[in-house]
Design an enzyme around this catalytic site. Structure first.
Site, PDB file in Angstrom:
ATOM      1  N   HIS A  32       0.803  -1.235   0.000  1.00 38.35           N
ATOM      2  CA  HIS A  32       0.000   0.000   0.000  1.00 38.35           C
ATOM      3  C   HIS A  32       0.838   1.287   0.000  1.00 38.35           C
ATOM      4  O   HIS A  32       0.746   2.147   0.852  1.00 38.35           O
ATOM      5  CB  HIS A  32      -1.122   0.009   1.037  1.00 38.35           C
ATOM      6  CG  HIS A  32      -0.761  -0.241   2.490  1.00 38.35           C
ATOM      7  ND1 HIS A  32       0.254   0.392   3.130  1.00 38.35           N
ATOM      8  CD2 HIS A  32      -1.351  -1.030   3.415  1.00 38.35           C
ATOM      9  CE1 HIS A  32       0.281   0.008   4.403  1.00 38.35           C
ATOM     10  NE2 HIS A  32      -0.681  -0.859   4.584  1.00 38.35           N
ATOM     11  N   HIS A  86      -5.723  -9.162  14.042  1.00 37.46           N
ATOM     12  CA  HIS A  86      -5.794  -7.936  13.239  1.00 37.46           C
ATOM     13  C   HIS A  86      -6.568  -8.245  11.956  1.00 37.46           C
ATOM     14  O   HIS A  86      -6.310  -9.259  11.304  1.00 37.46           O
ATOM     15  CB  HIS A  86      -4.366  -7.488  12.924  1.00 37.46           C
ATOM     16  CG  HIS A  86      -4.221  -6.228  12.138  1.00 37.46           C
ATOM     17  ND1 HIS A  86      -5.198  -5.270  12.058  1.00 37.46           N
ATOM     18  CD2 HIS A  86      -3.180  -5.766  11.389  1.00 37.46           C
ATOM     19  CE1 HIS A  86      -4.767  -4.288  11.288  1.00 37.46           C
ATOM     20  NE2 HIS A  86      -3.546  -4.560  10.869  1.00 37.46           N
ATOM     21  N   GLU A  88      -6.663  -6.537   9.094  1.00 39.44           N
ATOM     22  CA  GLU A  88      -6.144  -6.136   7.782  1.00 39.44           C
ATOM     23  C   GLU A  88      -5.867  -7.386   6.949  1.00 39.44           C
ATOM     24  O   GLU A  88      -5.448  -8.428   7.466  1.00 39.44           O
ATOM     25  CB  GLU A  88      -4.868  -5.285   7.929  1.00 39.44           C
ATOM     26  CG  GLU A  88      -4.496  -4.628   6.606  1.00 39.44           C
ATOM     27  CD  GLU A  88      -3.505  -3.467   6.739  1.00 39.44           C
ATOM     28  OE1 GLU A  88      -2.921  -3.278   7.800  1.00 39.44           O
ATOM     29  OE2 GLU A  88      -3.327  -2.747   5.723  1.00 39.44           O
ATOM     30  N   ASP A  90      -3.767  -8.623   4.954  1.00 40.34           N
ATOM     31  CA  ASP A  90      -2.535  -9.417   4.884  1.00 40.34           C
ATOM     32  C   ASP A  90      -2.527 -10.497   5.975  1.00 40.34           C
ATOM     33  O   ASP A  90      -1.757 -11.449   5.896  1.00 40.34           O
ATOM     34  CB  ASP A  90      -1.279  -8.540   4.956  1.00 40.34           C
ATOM     35  CG  ASP A  90      -1.303  -7.504   6.054  1.00 40.34           C
ATOM     36  OD1 ASP A  90      -2.390  -7.099   6.487  1.00 40.34           O
ATOM     37  OD2 ASP A  90      -0.215  -7.085   6.477  1.00 40.34           O
ATOM     38  N   HIS A 152      -1.680  -1.363  13.953  1.00 37.68           N
ATOM     39  CA  HIS A 152      -1.824  -0.035  13.393  1.00 37.68           C
ATOM     40  C   HIS A 152      -3.247   0.243  12.897  1.00 37.68           C
ATOM     41  O   HIS A 152      -3.471   1.202  12.147  1.00 37.68           O
ATOM     42  CB  HIS A 152      -0.775   0.198  12.304  1.00 37.68           C
ATOM     43  CG  HIS A 152      -1.071  -0.218  10.912  1.00 37.68           C
ATOM     44  ND1 HIS A 152      -1.165  -1.480  10.476  1.00 37.68           N
ATOM     45  CD2 HIS A 152      -1.313   0.557   9.841  1.00 37.68           C
ATOM     46  CE1 HIS A 152      -1.428  -1.503   9.204  1.00 37.68           C
ATOM     47  NE2 HIS A 152      -1.522  -0.286   8.791  1.00 37.68           N
ATOM     48  N   ASP A 171       1.510  -6.536  13.989  1.00 33.87           N
ATOM     49  CA  ASP A 171       2.309  -5.662  13.120  1.00 33.87           C
ATOM     50  C   ASP A 171       3.526  -5.061  13.828  1.00 33.87           C
ATOM     51  O   ASP A 171       4.511  -4.692  13.180  1.00 33.87           O
ATOM     52  CB  ASP A 171       1.440  -4.518  12.579  1.00 33.87           C
ATOM     53  CG  ASP A 171       0.616  -4.933  11.371  1.00 33.87           C
ATOM     54  OD1 ASP A 171       1.033  -5.853  10.644  1.00 33.87           O
ATOM     55  OD2 ASP A 171      -0.441  -4.322  11.153  1.00 33.87           O
ATOM     56  N   TYR A 199      10.275  -0.095   8.039  1.00 35.16           N
ATOM     57  CA  TYR A 199       8.923  -0.495   8.424  1.00 35.16           C
ATOM     58  C   TYR A 199       8.351   0.500   9.441  1.00 35.16           C
ATOM     59  O   TYR A 199       7.216   0.952   9.319  1.00 35.16           O
ATOM     60  CB  TYR A 199       9.001  -1.902   9.017  1.00 35.16           C
ATOM     61  CG  TYR A 199       7.699  -2.530   9.414  1.00 35.16           C
ATOM     62  CD1 TYR A 199       7.002  -3.349   8.532  1.00 35.16           C
ATOM     63  CD2 TYR A 199       7.184  -2.350  10.693  1.00 35.16           C
ATOM     64  CE1 TYR A 199       5.818  -3.958   8.915  1.00 35.16           C
ATOM     65  CE2 TYR A 199       6.013  -2.955  11.083  1.00 35.16           C
ATOM     66  CZ  TYR A 199       5.324  -3.759  10.188  1.00 35.16           C
ATOM     67  OH  TYR A 199       4.155  -4.357  10.570  1.00 35.16           O
ATOM     68  N   HIS A 232       5.101  -9.927  10.495  1.00 36.37           N
ATOM     69  CA  HIS A 232       5.916  -9.770   9.274  1.00 36.37           C
ATOM     70  C   HIS A 232       7.391  -9.914   9.665  1.00 36.37           C
ATOM     71  O   HIS A 232       7.816  -9.368  10.674  1.00 36.37           O
ATOM     72  CB  HIS A 232       5.746  -8.384   8.647  1.00 36.37           C
ATOM     73  CG  HIS A 232       4.353  -8.063   8.212  1.00 36.37           C
ATOM     74  ND1 HIS A 232       3.770  -8.641   7.107  1.00 36.37           N
ATOM     75  CD2 HIS A 232       3.432  -7.222   8.729  1.00 36.37           C
ATOM     76  CE1 HIS A 232       2.544  -8.159   6.954  1.00 36.37           C
ATOM     77  NE2 HIS A 232       2.311  -7.301   7.938  1.00 36.37           N
TER      78      HIS A 232
HETATM   79 FE1  FEO Z   1      -1.792  -3.822   9.560  1.00 38.52          FE
HETATM   80 FE2  FEO Z   1       0.328  -6.315   8.490  1.00 38.52          FE
HETATM   81  O1  FEO Z   1      -1.269  -5.361   8.642  1.00 38.52           O
END
Ligand code: FEO
Length: 402
Positions: A32, A86, A88, A90, A152, A171, A199, A232
């Site tokens: 993104h 989370h 999101e 991903d 986040h 995250d 990051y 991640h």
């Molecule tokens: Fe806020 Fe890795 O997603």
């Protein structure tokens, strides 16, 4: 690692009860708007207690790979609980397919996570909300939930496995780094530092006050942490205090005596000005990075700005405005809310020259303390004009009074 008959994808053991069952995305280069030149990973974890829990899933195209890794340890149908830290995509993109395949006894998310998941998917089963401090017994192990609102997203949550002194940090403490290595201590420290900083700068910087509060909260909760398992990048199993300390420093916003000069150019005039500004800063003893925006990415600038005290921006005037790459970078940086910066604008122009004033306005709009009125040069800078640029760099350096 062990494989299974149907697939070569295998789990990686993290601790006695915990396995990494995520996916490595070697191909992603844009997350993104953030340039992920080293790819990324989507980390899901399997906790094998008397009951079995899956912590998060992966981006939707990687679900088959994830389930194969699970199957190298247990039958996926044996998963009792799925925890969505989370919403999101991903991390939750694979959730609908996982629930359909696994049919767990229960699915858990934060209160905000329950809402966010409902706004993303038509899931096959209800999601049970959990709150800060609540826990889930796996029989011989317990998961405790720690809310991490706005880190986040509003729904973000972490899970803590007391028996392994392991924090599933979602995250936080992550990085976009595809690697065959699953642990930070197996990766070159300079790569870890670069990607962790990149990051933080591009994802967490605008949330720095909340990062500081989260670190305080984890300290107050007295969670003993030997392992940080983010969503991640690699797992921190040795010296997790190091990345926590770096987050503390970044959250506090302490700047180095460093300047970033970001510019674009049409006929090399603004480029020459940028180099002269950079020389002026360097001559004053400031670590200086000059970033040509046509050959760079907005997220490179954000990364350089993370520990900088000065941001000087150069643009020619194109069609009465800022050159598009420069405007893009300024818009992106504004959203990241950099702090404690001094700055200035400069640029070459032909007849109208509005870009410099527009950049000053943009810098002020992002909270940068503009040191003086911007420097404009008509068409091509001569030697005197370049000395003027270097002098601008020197005056900006004087404002870095540390
Ligand atoms: Fe806020 Fe890795 O997603």
């Amino acid at each position: 690692m062990t494989g299974n008959v149907e697939s070569p994808f295998a789990a990686v053991k993290v601790t006695e009860r915990v396995y990494w069952v995520g996916a490595v995305d070697w191909g992603i280069r844009d997350f993104h708007g953030y340039a992920t030149r080293r790819g990324s990973t989507y980390n899901a974890y399997l906790v094998v207690g008397d009951k079995i829990a899956l912590i998060d899933t992966v981006k939707a195209p990687f679900v088959g790979e994830m389930l194969a890794r699970v199957a190298s340890v247990v039958n996926p149908a044996g998963i009792d609980y799925v925890i969505s830290n989370h919403a999101e995509m991903d991390h939750s993109g694979g959730l609908p397919e996982v629930l359909a395949a696994v049919k767990p006894e229960k699915v858990f998310a934060s209160t905000m996570g329950v809402k966010a998941l409902a706004e993303h998917f038509a899931l096959a089963q209800d999601v049970t909300p959990v709150k800060e401090g609540e826990s889930l017994s796996l029989g011989n192990a317990t998961l405790q939930f720690v809310e991490a609102r706005m880190l986040h997203w509003p729904d973000s949550m972490m899970s803590y496995l007391a028996e392994e002194r392991l924090l599933f940090s979602n995250d936080a403490f992550g990085m976009h780094l595809a690697s065959s290595r699953r642990f930070a201590d197996e990766i070159e420290p300079a790569v870890l530092e670069e990607e962790a900083a990149r990051y933080y700068a591009n994802i967490l910087l605008p949330l720095s006050p909340l990062v500081g509060k989260l670190l305080e909260k984890v300290g107050k909760l007295g969670l003993a942490i030997d392992v940080i398992a983010p969503s991640h990048g690699p797992v921190w199993r040795k010296d997790p205090e190091h990345i926590a300390a770096r987050y503390g420093e970044w959250a506090a916003g302490g700047a180095k005596r460093k300047a970033v000069v970001a510019y674009d150019t049409m006929w090399q005039s603004t480029a020459a000005m940028a180099r002269a500004v950079g020389d002026g800063l360097a001559a004053a003893g400031v670590e200086t990075v000059v970033v040509p925006l046509r050959e760079s990415h907005r997220s490179d600038v954000a990364t350089e700005v993370l520990e900088a005290g000065a941001l000087l921006v150069g643009s020619p005037t194109l069609n009465n405005g800022i050159f598009p790459t420069v405007a893009d970078m300024l818009t992106y940086l504004k959203g990241l809310k950099p702090r404690n910066l001094v700055g200035a604008a400069f640029g070459s122009y032909g007849w109208s020259g509005e870009a410099v004033a527009q950049m000053e306005e943009a810098l002020r709009g992002m909270g940068v303390s503009v040191v003086e009125e911007g420097l404009r040069v008509k068409y091509v800078p001569d030697g005197e004009a370049l000395w003027g640029c270097a002098a601008l760099g020197r005056r900006a350096a004087e404002k870095l009074d540390f």
